[in-house]
Write a protein that holds these residues in place. Structure first.
Motif, short mmCIF file in Angstrom:
data_model
loop_
_atom_site.label_atom_id
_atom_site.label_comp_id
_atom_site.label_asym_id
_atom_site.label_seq_id
_atom_site.Cartn_x
_atom_site.Cartn_y
_atom_site.Cartn_z
N ARG A 42 0.83 -1.20 0.00
CA ARG A 42 0.00 0.00 0.00
C ARG A 42 0.87 1.26 0.00
NH1 ARG A 42 -3.19 -3.55 3.07
NH2 ARG A 42 -2.52 -2.74 5.09
N ARG A 43 1.99 1.22 0.70
CA ARG A 43 2.91 2.36 0.64
C ARG A 43 3.45 2.54 -0.77
NH1 ARG A 43 4.81 0.11 5.43
NH2 ARG A 43 6.76 -0.55 4.47
N ALA A 44 3.79 1.45 -1.43
CA ALA A 44 4.29 1.53 -2.81
C ALA A 44 3.22 2.13 -3.73
CB ALA A 44 4.72 0.15 -3.30
N TYR A 59 -4.38 1.82 -14.21
CA TYR A 59 -4.18 0.63 -13.39
C TYR A 59 -2.94 -0.17 -13.80
CZ TYR A 59 -5.10 -3.89 -11.23
OH TYR A 59 -4.99 -5.05 -10.52
N ASP A 60 -2.74 -0.40 -15.09
CA ASP A 60 -1.59 -1.18 -15.55
C ASP A 60 -0.27 -0.48 -15.24
OD1 ASP A 60 -3.15 -3.27 -16.50
OD2 ASP A 60 -3.31 -2.41 -18.51
N ASP A 64 2.79 -1.87 -12.77
CA ASP A 64 4.20 -1.89 -13.16
C ASP A 64 5.08 -1.15 -12.15
OD1 ASP A 64 3.62 -3.34 -15.43
OD2 ASP A 64 3.62 -1.59 -16.77
N ARG A 65 4.63 0.02 -11.72
CA ARG A 65 5.43 0.80 -10.75
C ARG A 65 5.55 0.08 -9.41
NH1 ARG A 65 4.53 7.28 -11.17
NH2 ARG A 65 4.75 7.47 -13.43
N ARG A 69 8.91 -1.42 -7.74
CA ARG A 69 9.30 -0.93 -6.41
C ARG A 69 9.45 -2.08 -5.42
NH1 ARG A 69 8.81 4.45 -4.61
NH2 ARG A 69 9.17 4.58 -2.39
N MET A 70 8.58 -3.08 -5.53
CA MET A 70 8.60 -4.20 -4.59
C MET A 70 9.70 -5.19 -4.91
SD MET A 70 6.26 -3.45 -2.46
CE MET A 70 6.42 -4.95 -1.55
#
Length: 135
Positions: A42-44, A59-60, A64-65, A69-70
């Protein structure tokens, strides 16, 4: 004149009730925000949205972001599988929770996600982001 005195008492009670409600809402708001930012996915999502030019992403693009990030703990599985796991988690868990907390506006049908938080949400997110960056 006695009628005015009788009407003032309920008005004072209403003010007290409203004041108590405002304090309760602020507490709930802080709890809601802290619960929302307690999860790294959720932070990402929130970092991605707040860094977008108009705080809105398709949404897509958000998937991707967040996937980037994860990172992928199991790199040998491939990035497509990692993105699919992120996509499912966002759709079924994280985006609905953030929308319920009224921090984002998630239009699943249209495929848009927008940061809808206020100053408090932004301040807490900024504080947590500086902590995340130092780890």
């Amino acid at each position: 004149m006695d009628e005015n005195i009788e009407r003032e008492a309920p008005d004072l009670q209403q003010i007290d009730d409203l004041s108590s409600l405002a304090v309760q809402e602020r507490s709930l708001s802080v709890d809601r925000i802290l619960s929302a930012v307690a999860n790294e996915h959720r932070r990402a999502i929130l970092y991605s949205l707040t860094s977008a030019s108009d705080r809105t992403l398709e949404y897509d693009a958000l998937v991707d972001r967040v996937a980037d990030r994860m990172g992928d703990e199991n790199a040998e599985e491939g990035s497509d599988e990692h993105r699919q796991r992120v996509r499912i988690a966002l759709h079924h868990s994280h985006l609905p929770k953030l929308a319920e907390a009224q921090i984002i506006d998630y239009e699943a049908e249209a495929g848009h996600v927008q940061f809808d938080g206020g100053e408090l949400e932004q301040a807490i997110l900024t504080l947590v982001e500086s902590y995340d960056a130092s780890q």
